[in-house]
Design a protein around this motif. Structure first.
Motif, PDB file in Angstrom:
ATOM      1  N   GLN A  10      80.292  44.930  17.667  1.00  0.00           N
ATOM      2  CA  GLN A  10      81.163  45.797  17.920  1.00  0.00           C
ATOM      3  C   GLN A  10      82.309  45.087  18.823  1.00  0.00           C
ATOM      4  O   GLN A  10      82.665  45.468  19.642  1.00  0.00           O
ATOM      5  N   LEU A  11      82.871  44.229  18.168  1.00  0.00           N
ATOM      6  CA  LEU A  11      84.202  43.426  18.536  1.00  0.00           C
ATOM      7  C   LEU A  11      85.344  44.163  18.467  1.00  0.00           C
ATOM      8  O   LEU A  11      85.665  44.438  17.174  1.00  0.00           O
ATOM      9  N   VAL A  12      85.957  44.447  19.196  1.00  0.00           N
ATOM     10  CA  VAL A  12      87.050  45.504  19.284  1.00  0.00           C
ATOM     11  C   VAL A  12      88.387  44.591  19.358  1.00  0.00           C
ATOM     12  O   VAL A  12      88.637  43.955  20.254  1.00  0.00           O
ATOM     13  N   VAL A  13      89.312  44.889  18.203  1.00  0.00           N
ATOM     14  CA  VAL A  13      90.551  44.040  18.270  1.00  0.00           C
ATOM     15  C   VAL A  13      91.691  44.905  17.841  1.00  0.00           C
ATOM     16  O   VAL A  13      91.228  45.880  17.012  1.00  0.00           O
ATOM     17  N   GLU A  14      92.941  44.736  18.265  1.00  0.00           N
ATOM     18  CA  GLU A  14      93.939  45.702  18.024  1.00  0.00           C
ATOM     19  C   GLU A  14      94.823  44.720  16.884  1.00  0.00           C
ATOM     20  O   GLU A  14      95.042  43.638  17.207  1.00  0.00           O
ATOM     21  N   THR A  15      95.120  45.383  15.737  1.00  0.00           N
ATOM     22  CA  THR A  15      95.887  44.460  14.737  1.00  0.00           C
ATOM     23  C   THR A  15      96.701  45.386  14.069  1.00  0.00           C
ATOM     24  O   THR A  15      96.687  46.933  14.128  1.00  0.00           O
TER      25      THR A  15
END
Ligand SMILES: Nc1nc2c(c(=O)[nH]1)N=C([C@H](O)[C@@H](O)CO)CN2
Length: 120
Positions: A10-15
């Motif tokens: 559940q690694l949350v990243v904005e892209t």
């Protein structure tokens, strides 16, 4: 054969990701799960991080890559993250899931799950 796994969940990243015009001008959240085959016995025996796959180092590299990416498809993002981890870390095989939450009305998430091996 016994296979150990080192995982990032559940690694949350904005892209920037998406095929529509409106998606090219915003950042959206993707959630990445990564399961990496790695024999942990030597590290456990020596209680030594130098003998294992440092999940913090992998996570930081993945975050930096995904934050800088501007792909259209979750497929492309998944393939490129998998290739990066296999190229840069001592991982022979991994499974990766990229979830784009709320991209489809009515669904909690959509995306892809892939399994890749070094050199294949
Ligand atoms: N198989 C895929 N289908 C779709 C993708 C994708 O990346 N892979 N992307 C979109 C749109 O960007 C959507 O997420 C916007 O809500 C549609 N279908």
């Amino acid at each position: 054969m016994r296979v150990d796994t080192i995982f990032i969940e559940q690694l949350v990243v904005e892209t920037v990701i998406g095929i529509y015009d409106w998606e090219r001008h915003i950042r959206q959240r993707v959630v990445i799960d990564l399961d990496m085959d790695f024999d942990i016995r030597a590290a456990a025996a020596g209680d030594d991080v130098e003998q294992t796959l440092n999940y913090k180092a992998v996570g930081k590299r993945v975050i930096a890559f995904v934050e800088a990416a501007e792909f259209q498809l979750v497929e492309t993002l998944a393939e490129r993250v998998a290739a990066l981890v296999l190229d840069e870390f001592p991982v022979q095989r991994l499974s990766l899931r990229v979830n784009k939450p709320h991209a489809l009305r009515g669904a909690a998430g959509v995306g892809v799950r892939i399994t890749r091996e070094r050199g294949s």
